[in-house]
Design a protein around this motif. Sequence first.
Motif, PDB file in Angstrom:
ATOM      1  N   SER A 139      -0.211   3.158 -14.562  1.00 12.10           N
ATOM      2  CA  SER A 139      -1.437   2.588 -15.126  1.00 12.10           C
ATOM      3  C   SER A 139      -1.416   1.065 -15.027  1.00 12.10           C
ATOM      4  O   SER A 139      -0.351   0.443 -14.889  1.00 12.10           O
ATOM      5  N   SER A 140      -2.621   0.496 -15.084  1.00 12.10           N
ATOM      6  CA  SER A 140      -2.753  -0.950 -14.958  1.00 12.10           C
ATOM      7  C   SER A 140      -4.028  -1.420 -15.640  1.00 12.10           C
ATOM      8  O   SER A 140      -5.090  -0.832 -15.450  1.00 12.10           O
ATOM      9  N   GLN A 141      -3.900  -2.488 -16.402  1.00 14.14           N
ATOM     10  CA  GLN A 141      -5.078  -3.102 -17.041  1.00 14.14           C
ATOM     11  C   GLN A 141      -5.886  -3.921 -16.029  1.00 14.14           C
ATOM     12  O   GLN A 141      -6.910  -4.493 -16.382  1.00 14.14           O
ATOM     13  N   ALA A 142      -5.380  -4.005 -14.808  1.00 14.30           N
ATOM     14  CA  ALA A 142      -6.098  -4.802 -13.797  1.00 14.30           C
ATOM     15  C   ALA A 142      -7.004  -3.942 -12.927  1.00 14.30           C
ATOM     16  O   ALA A 142      -7.529  -4.413 -11.925  1.00 14.30           O
ATOM     17  N   LEU A 143      -7.174  -2.668 -13.310  1.00 15.74           N
ATOM     18  CA  LEU A 143      -8.034  -1.783 -12.517  1.00 15.74           C
ATOM     19  C   LEU A 143      -9.450  -1.791 -13.054  1.00 15.74           C
ATOM     20  O   LEU A 143      -9.679  -1.796 -14.264  1.00 15.74           O
ATOM     21  N   ASP A 144     -10.404  -1.761 -12.109  1.00 14.10           N
ATOM     22  CA  ASP A 144     -11.793  -1.535 -12.462  1.00 14.10           C
ATOM     23  C   ASP A 144     -12.233  -0.395 -11.537  1.00 14.10           C
ATOM     24  O   ASP A 144     -12.457  -0.625 -10.356  1.00 14.10           O
ATOM     25  N   GLY A 145     -12.259   0.816 -12.051  1.00 15.40           N
ATOM     26  CA  GLY A 145     -12.465   1.978 -11.192  1.00 15.40           C
ATOM     27  C   GLY A 145     -11.277   2.123 -10.260  1.00 15.40           C
ATOM     28  O   GLY A 145     -10.130   2.110 -10.712  1.00 15.40           O
ATOM     29  N   ASP A 146     -11.552   2.223  -8.953  1.00 17.68           N
ATOM     30  CA  ASP A 146     -10.466   2.388  -7.982  1.00 17.68           C
ATOM     31  C   ASP A 146      -9.955   1.055  -7.448  1.00 17.68           C
ATOM     32  O   ASP A 146      -9.055   1.024  -6.618  1.00 17.68           O
ATOM     33  N   ASN A 147     -10.552  -0.025  -7.886  1.00 23.66           N
ATOM     34  CA  ASN A 147     -10.165  -1.335  -7.360  1.00 23.66           C
ATOM     35  C   ASN A 147      -9.437  -2.179  -8.398  1.00 23.66           C
ATOM     36  O   ASN A 147      -9.774  -2.141  -9.587  1.00 23.66           O
ATOM     37  N   PHE A 148      -8.474  -2.943  -7.915  1.00 20.29           N
ATOM     38  CA  PHE A 148      -7.918  -4.008  -8.751  1.00 20.29           C
ATOM     39  C   PHE A 148      -8.938  -5.146  -8.796  1.00 20.29           C
ATOM     40  O   PHE A 148      -9.717  -5.340  -7.860  1.00 20.29           O
ATOM     41  N   VAL A 149      -8.889  -5.910  -9.879  1.00 20.57           N
ATOM     42  CA  VAL A 149      -9.857  -7.005 -10.028  1.00 20.57           C
ATOM     43  C   VAL A 149      -9.470  -8.244  -9.207  1.00 20.57           C
ATOM     44  O   VAL A 149     -10.143  -9.271  -9.270  1.00 20.57           O
ATOM     45  N   GLY A 150      -8.392  -8.149  -8.463  1.00 22.29           N
ATOM     46  CA  GLY A 150      -7.984  -9.239  -7.577  1.00 22.29           C
ATOM     47  C   GLY A 150      -6.892  -8.727  -6.645  1.00 22.29           C
ATOM     48  O   GLY A 150      -6.482  -7.558  -6.745  1.00 22.29           O
ATOM     49  N   LEU A 151      -6.415  -9.613  -5.775  1.00 22.28           N
ATOM     50  CA  LEU A 151      -5.330  -9.232  -4.863  1.00 22.28           C
ATOM     51  C   LEU A 151      -4.066  -8.924  -5.666  1.00 22.28           C
ATOM     52  O   LEU A 151      -3.692  -9.688  -6.561  1.00 22.28           O
ATOM     53  N   VAL A 152      -3.391  -7.828  -5.319  1.00 24.19           N
ATOM     54  CA  VAL A 152      -2.134  -7.470  -5.985  1.00 24.19           C
ATOM     55  C   VAL A 152      -0.980  -7.568  -4.997  1.00 24.19           C
ATOM     56  O   VAL A 152      -1.027  -6.992  -3.910  1.00 24.19           O
ATOM     57  N   ILE A 153       0.045  -8.317  -5.395  1.00 24.26           N
ATOM     58  CA  ILE A 153       1.231  -8.528  -4.560  1.00 24.26           C
ATOM     59  C   ILE A 153       2.467  -8.072  -5.330  1.00 24.26           C
ATOM     60  O   ILE A 153       2.644  -8.430  -6.504  1.00 24.26           O
ATOM     61  N   ASP A 154       3.309  -7.291  -4.654  1.00 24.74           N
ATOM     62  CA  ASP A 154       4.567  -6.847  -5.266  1.00 24.74           C
ATOM     63  C   ASP A 154       5.730  -7.358  -4.415  1.00 24.74           C
ATOM     64  O   ASP A 154       6.144  -6.721  -3.454  1.00 24.74           O
ATOM     65  N   GLN A 155       6.235  -8.528  -4.769  1.00 23.74           N
ATOM     66  CA  GLN A 155       7.330  -9.135  -4.005  1.00 23.74           C
ATOM     67  C   GLN A 155       8.646  -8.395  -4.233  1.00 23.74           C
ATOM     68  O   GLN A 155       9.581  -8.548  -3.461  1.00 23.74           O
ATOM     69  N   ASP A 156       8.727  -7.634  -5.334  1.00 23.47           N
ATOM     70  CA  ASP A 156       9.986  -6.947  -5.644  1.00 23.47           C
ATOM     71  C   ASP A 156      10.184  -5.709  -4.771  1.00 23.47           C
ATOM     72  O   ASP A 156      11.309  -5.357  -4.454  1.00 23.47           O
ATOM     73  N   ASN A 157       9.086  -5.036  -4.417  1.00 23.20           N
ATOM     74  CA  ASN A 157       9.209  -3.763  -3.690  1.00 23.20           C
ATOM     75  C   ASN A 157       8.476  -3.718  -2.358  1.00 23.20           C
ATOM     76  O   ASN A 157       8.763  -2.851  -1.543  1.00 23.20           O
ATOM     77  N   GLN A 158       7.514  -4.587  -2.146  1.00 20.61           N
ATOM     78  CA  GLN A 158       6.708  -4.508  -0.924  1.00 20.61           C
ATOM     79  C   GLN A 158       6.504  -5.882  -0.281  1.00 20.61           C
ATOM     80  O   GLN A 158       5.423  -6.179   0.233  1.00 20.61           O
ATOM     81  N   ALA A 159       7.565  -6.695  -0.302  1.00 15.14           N
ATOM     82  CA  ALA A 159       7.426  -8.068   0.214  1.00 15.14           C
ATOM     83  C   ALA A 159       7.009  -8.086   1.682  1.00 15.14           C
ATOM     84  O   ALA A 159       6.317  -9.009   2.121  1.00 15.14           O
ATOM     85  N   SER A 160       7.401  -7.055   2.420  1.00 16.24           N
ATOM     86  CA  SER A 160       7.077  -7.056   3.851  1.00 16.24           C
ATOM     87  C   SER A 160       5.569  -6.921   4.092  1.00 16.24           C
ATOM     88  O   SER A 160       5.092  -7.195   5.188  1.00 16.24           O
ATOM     89  N   GLN A 161       4.828  -6.493   3.071  1.00 15.02           N
ATOM     90  CA  GLN A 161       3.374  -6.351   3.251  1.00 15.02           C
ATOM     91  C   GLN A 161       2.590  -7.582   2.795  1.00 15.02           C
ATOM     92  O   GLN A 161       1.368  -7.647   2.936  1.00 15.02           O
ATOM     93  N   THR A 162       3.307  -8.553   2.221  1.00 18.68           N
ATOM     94  CA  THR A 162       2.605  -9.668   1.585  1.00 18.68           C
ATOM     95  C   THR A 162       1.746 -10.474   2.558  1.00 18.68           C
ATOM     96  O   THR A 162       0.570 -10.741   2.273  1.00 18.68           O
TER      97      THR A 162
END
Length: 179
Positions: free
Chosen positions: A139-162
């Motif tokens: 879960s996330s408080q940054a969701l509005d429906g199926d979208n995040f309210v801004g760009l989401v970056i996960d440097q801990d687990n998905q840095a290669s996609q940044t």
Amino acid sequence: MAKVGIFFGTDTGNTRKVAKLIQKEFDDAELVAKPLNINRVEVDDLLAYDYLIMGTPTLGEGELPGLSTQCEAESWEEFLPKMEGTDFSGKKIALFGLGDQVSYASEFVDGLGELYDAFSDAGAELVGSWPNEGYDFESSQALDGDNFVGLVIDQDNQASQTSERVAKWVAQVKSEFSL
Ligand SMILES: Cc1cc2nc3c(=O)[nH]c(=O)nc-3n(C[C@H](O)[C@H](O)[C@H](O)COP(=O)(O)O)c2cc1C
């Protein structure tokens, strides 16, 4: 003066790094100002821009960074109260948030949601929403429906996609800002 201001909060520097990537992706020093830490500026420094890009990590248990989440310096926690009563109408704002979907799956990037609420309550027009596909969280408080309210970056687990995520989002924001 540049048209777009970039401001960020950070504890260990990841959000600063992403702010710099965003600036670099615009590749236009006349258009986009150098990213500044939110603890070094005043509310008027934000109001000097019609277009703003702002970012935050989520720390503690789904909180904004600041002294109560054991950051070494002040951050968004201390800045937001200074904004109270300020009118951001007429400003276009795009937000980005950093988090860790593995260790904090049930409060993933909650701080981004908090920042969104603060600036939309202040009258700004928020752009830059981002699909939640490609992330695995509960879960996330940054969701509005199926979208995040801004760009989401996960440097801990998905840095290669940044860099790819930043490039795609900057192209989207350029068009939403009509720049
Ligand atoms: C003590 C601590 C608490 C954290 N709490 C959360 C959280 O509640 N939700 C989340 O998505 N990420 C959480 N994170 C992950 C950070 O948001 C992530 O590591 C981020 O990249 C840090 O950015 P910074 O280097 O700009 O401070 C936490 C990290 C630490 C060290």
